[in-house]
Design a protein around this motif. Structure first.
Motif, PDB file in Angstrom:
ATOM      1  N   MET A   1      35.769  55.783  89.891  1.00 55.97           N
ATOM      2  CA  MET A   1      37.059  55.209  89.531  1.00 55.97           C
ATOM      3  C   MET A   1      37.534  55.850  88.231  1.00 55.97           C
ATOM      4  O   MET A   1      36.774  55.977  87.293  1.00 55.97           O
ATOM      5  N   GLN A   2      38.785  56.216  88.198  1.00 59.31           N
ATOM      6  CA  GLN A   2      39.385  56.788  86.991  1.00 59.31           C
ATOM      7  C   GLN A   2      39.421  55.723  85.896  1.00 59.31           C
ATOM      8  O   GLN A   2      39.850  54.606  86.119  1.00 59.31           O
ATOM      9  N   ILE A   3      38.938  56.076  84.726  1.00 55.00           N
ATOM     10  CA  ILE A   3      38.985  55.167  83.591  1.00 55.00           C
ATOM     11  C   ILE A   3      40.351  55.307  82.929  1.00 55.00           C
ATOM     12  O   ILE A   3      40.883  56.404  82.815  1.00 55.00           O
ATOM     13  N   VAL A   4      40.895  54.193  82.498  1.00 56.14           N
ATOM     14  CA  VAL A   4      42.224  54.210  81.883  1.00 56.14           C
ATOM     15  C   VAL A   4      42.239  55.142  80.675  1.00 56.14           C
ATOM     16  O   VAL A   4      41.320  55.173  79.878  1.00 56.14           O
ATOM     17  N   SER A   5      43.291  55.916  80.591  1.00 62.08           N
ATOM     18  CA  SER A   5      43.507  56.729  79.407  1.00 62.08           C
ATOM     19  C   SER A   5      44.589  56.048  78.583  1.00 62.08           C
ATOM     20  O   SER A   5      45.770  56.109  78.908  1.00 62.08           O
ATOM     21  N   TRP A   6      44.148  55.382  77.550  1.00 63.42           N
ATOM     22  CA  TRP A   6      45.089  54.673  76.687  1.00 63.42           C
ATOM     23  C   TRP A   6      46.118  55.636  76.109  1.00 63.42           C
ATOM     24  O   TRP A   6      47.288  55.294  75.976  1.00 63.42           O
ATOM     25  N   LEU A   7      45.693  56.836  75.772  1.00 61.63           N
ATOM     26  CA  LEU A   7      46.629  57.805  75.175  1.00 61.63           C
ATOM     27  C   LEU A   7      47.692  58.248  76.174  1.00 61.63           C
ATOM     28  O   LEU A   7      48.865  58.379  75.807  1.00 61.63           O
ATOM     29  N   GLN A   8      47.327  58.493  77.419  1.00 61.32           N
ATOM     30  CA  GLN A   8      48.323  58.867  78.426  1.00 61.32           C
ATOM     31  C   GLN A   8      49.379  57.773  78.556  1.00 61.32           C
ATOM     32  O   GLN A   8      50.575  58.060  78.573  1.00 61.32           O
ATOM     33  N   LEU A   9      48.929  56.554  78.654  1.00 60.93           N
ATOM     34  CA  LEU A   9      49.844  55.434  78.822  1.00 60.93           C
ATOM     35  C   LEU A   9      50.698  55.240  77.573  1.00 60.93           C
ATOM     36  O   LEU A   9      51.912  55.033  77.667  1.00 60.93           O
ATOM     37  N   TYR A  10      50.079  55.331  76.412  1.00 60.89           N
ATOM     38  CA  TYR A  10      50.814  55.199  75.151  1.00 60.89           C
ATOM     39  C   TYR A  10      51.940  56.229  75.051  1.00 60.89           C
ATOM     40  O   TYR A  10      53.087  55.881  74.751  1.00 60.89           O
ATOM     41  N   LEU A  11      51.635  57.477  75.297  1.00 59.68           N
ATOM     42  CA  LEU A  11      52.655  58.520  75.181  1.00 59.68           C
ATOM     43  C   LEU A  11      53.766  58.334  76.203  1.00 59.68           C
ATOM     44  O   LEU A  11      54.944  58.543  75.898  1.00 59.68           O
ATOM     45  N   ARG A  12      53.431  57.910  77.404  1.00 59.19           N
ATOM     46  CA  ARG A  12      54.457  57.680  78.428  1.00 59.19           C
ATOM     47  C   ARG A  12      55.356  56.515  78.033  1.00 59.19           C
ATOM     48  O   ARG A  12      56.569  56.581  78.158  1.00 59.19           O
ATOM     49  N   GLU A  13      54.754  55.437  77.520  1.00 57.22           N
ATOM     50  CA  GLU A  13      55.554  54.252  77.202  1.00 57.22           C
ATOM     51  C   GLU A  13      56.284  54.356  75.878  1.00 57.22           C
ATOM     52  O   GLU A  13      57.369  53.796  75.727  1.00 57.22           O
ATOM     53  N   SER A  14      55.724  55.029  74.918  1.00 50.65           N
ATOM     54  CA  SER A  14      56.370  55.083  73.605  1.00 50.65           C
ATOM     55  C   SER A  14      57.414  56.189  73.506  1.00 50.65           C
ATOM     56  O   SER A  14      58.433  56.019  72.849  1.00 50.65           O
ATOM     57  N   ASP A  15      57.168  57.311  74.167  1.00 55.37           N
ATOM     58  CA  ASP A  15      58.090  58.442  74.074  1.00 55.37           C
ATOM     59  C   ASP A  15      58.881  58.670  75.349  1.00 55.37           C
ATOM     60  O   ASP A  15      59.813  59.472  75.352  1.00 55.37           O
ATOM     61  N   GLY A  16      58.489  58.030  76.436  1.00 49.50           N
ATOM     62  CA  GLY A  16      59.131  58.287  77.711  1.00 49.50           C
ATOM     63  C   GLY A  16      58.827  59.690  78.215  1.00 49.50           C
ATOM     64  O   GLY A  16      59.476  60.196  79.122  1.00 49.50           O
ATOM     65  N   ALA A  17      57.842  60.305  77.598  1.00 46.52           N
ATOM     66  CA  ALA A  17      57.494  61.688  77.931  1.00 46.52           C
ATOM     67  C   ALA A  17      56.840  61.757  79.299  1.00 46.52           C
ATOM     68  O   ALA A  17      56.252  60.782  79.762  1.00 46.52           O
ATOM     69  N   ILE A  19      53.955  62.398  81.910  1.00 51.35           N
ATOM     70  CA  ILE A  19      52.533  62.110  81.742  1.00 51.35           C
ATOM     71  C   ILE A  19      51.791  63.412  81.468  1.00 51.35           C
ATOM     72  O   ILE A  19      51.934  64.381  82.195  1.00 51.35           O
ATOM     73  N   GLN A  20      51.013  63.387  80.417  1.00 52.91           N
ATOM     74  CA  GLN A  20      50.238  64.568  80.050  1.00 52.91           C
ATOM     75  C   GLN A  20      48.857  64.511  80.691  1.00 52.91           C
ATOM     76  O   GLN A  20      48.301  63.431  80.893  1.00 52.91           O
ATOM     77  N   GLU A  21      48.310  65.682  80.981  1.00 57.68           N
ATOM     78  CA  GLU A  21      46.943  65.767  81.486  1.00 57.68           C
ATOM     79  C   GLU A  21      45.989  65.332  80.378  1.00 57.68           C
ATOM     80  O   GLU A  21      46.260  65.528  79.193  1.00 57.68           O
ATOM     81  N   LEU A  22      44.857  64.754  80.767  1.00 54.68           N
ATOM     82  CA  LEU A  22      43.871  64.296  79.786  1.00 54.68           C
ATOM     83  C   LEU A  22      43.446  65.425  78.850  1.00 54.68           C
ATOM     84  O   LEU A  22      43.279  65.218  77.651  1.00 54.68           O
TER      85      LEU A  22
END
Length: 142
Positions: A1-17, A19-22
């Motif tokens: 199971m993929q473990i949540v990447s807090w940084l991916q989610l943070y960047l998507r939600e805060s910047d609307g950017a 989704i970046q690869e891990l």
């Protein structure tokens, strides 16, 4: 199971950017005040929100489904309007709801992070191990 990447989610939600690869993420971002503030807006998903409940799942492309979570850890997913059926499994790991859904030859995995207010939660979805979509999800009353 993929473990949540807090940084991916943070960047998507805060910047609307997009989704970046891990591998492209800067781990130093975890030390920022902005990341800490964003993370305090999150919460653990509770078992009573999951077991024998239905959730609405939507992605940025507008694909909407209902996901029925069963007490045995299985799930049934149906497209909202034409009722196409898929199935999978769920697990609650340290307050993060992990889903794996099988659609034909494809496997979709997501780690759903709870949101304090409103209770519309979010996730990064992976298709066959590759970043696929940003999701919003909410449990509905039955």
């Amino acid at each position: 199971m993929q473990i949540v990447s807090w940084l991916q989610l943070y960047l998507r939600e805060s910047d609307g950017a997009p989704i970046q690869e891990l591998s492209d993420l800067d781990p130093a971002l975890k030390q920022s005040t902005q990341f800490h503030d964003w993370k305090t807006s999150k919460r653990e998903v509770r078992l009573d929100e999951v077991v024998d409940r239905c959730w609405i799942k939507s992605c940025t492309a507008g694909y909407i489904t209902e996901v029925h979570m069963h007490a045995d850890g299985t799930l049934d997913e149906y497209t909202l309007f034409d009722r196409l059926h898929t199935n999978g499994v769920w697990d609650l790991v340290e307050g993060v709801l992990q889903l794996t859904i099988h659609k034909g030859e494809n496997t979709y995995q997501m780690s759903i992070v709870g949101n304090r207010n409103p209770a519309i939660h979010s996730a990064i979805e992976y298709k066959n191990g590759q970043v696929h979509s940003y999701l919003k999800l909410a449990a509905i009353s039955q």
